[in-house]
Design a protein around this motif. Sequence first.
Motif: not given
Length: 399
Positions: A77, A79, A89, A91
Amino acid sequence: MSSSREPALRWLLNDEFSDELEDMDPMWRPLGACIEVDGLFADLPDPPLERFTLIGCEPAGRLREALIRQPLLGDVFVEPVRAGHVGDYTWLWDVTVVAIDGDRVELTGRVQQDRHLQPDTETPEADEFRLTSGDDTLLARCRTVGGLFRERPELDRPPVTLLGFRPEPWFAALLSTWRPDGGEAGQPDTAQAGRLGVVPSDGGKPVRLAATIAARASDGRELSTLQPGVFAHVLAVRPSRRDPDLLDVELDDGVWEPIPAEARELWDRWMDRQPAELGTWVPLAPHMRHEWLRLALAGHRYGAHPDRAPETVYRLDGRHVTDMDAFFCAVGEAINGPGGYFGWNPPALEDCLRGTWGAATPFRLIWHDAEIARRHLGADDFAMLVGWFTEKQVEVVLR
């Protein structure tokens, strides 16, 4: 010339997003209906393997170990962090470390297919980016991530065309303000448009459509697609090839999350008639059972009938419970009969156990052939399933 037979407008579009809805009750309004939503059922391409560069990278934990021993990271993830605030985030999956050069780390991986999980097309403003694993373990901090934030036309949804569309009067008025860029091409036939209330104005402006989509079953029931719908601008409006009294409206974007093309036949069957026999989900491929559950939820009439009394005994046919979706198919029919719904994931099951979904607790659930589920799901997941019920005053009897 009008067609002598009224066309079957089986797909309904509802506006749930306009600002003026804030002062309306209920907070939605019909937008129109059509014969077909071309682009609703579509298979999306698998995201390709891409290469990303962590620039100004400070590896930590598993990432530092990956540089030395195990390069496969799996789910990661990404961020953005600005002034101490962590943003939304991105993914990534199937992530592998492939190279390191000073403070630059090269990764390969794939973005998610779901639109709401894909990266932004422009790099977010951030002081740094944080990389974490699925359990929120910090993997690295870096100044930026090269190759991640960009457009990905290869993952675009197929654009939607509303075939045989009859707009509601308010949307017909909005369509009347539309003009194609650069001239008259694509403008609806004046006489035909007038019959529908789409009378072109002298001005012209972009027309945006934002709507949820539902199917109209043969008995009049609405079956929601249970997805956000379509958010797009009108590209073209023309007389429909399906019926001269209707329109074909071409849009510049697709539905938010298309339904798998393979599920179209299943939808057609449910629109004609909801299952009248138990176990119609059994022959379906495992991935299609989730689509069956989508229809079971769409067809359920929440609160339409009182729950059956507490202490009722229900029987779950466990012969085909070989995965989680199969379990939810089976328990839905155990509680609510053929095509019945009683949850399609753990939070939904918990909601159903609170009442108004067909069964009032406490009740008894006799689970026949339970050993099949225990064998296929594993002892831990099987115990978790039983626990979901016992925590809500349901006695589960394993047979």
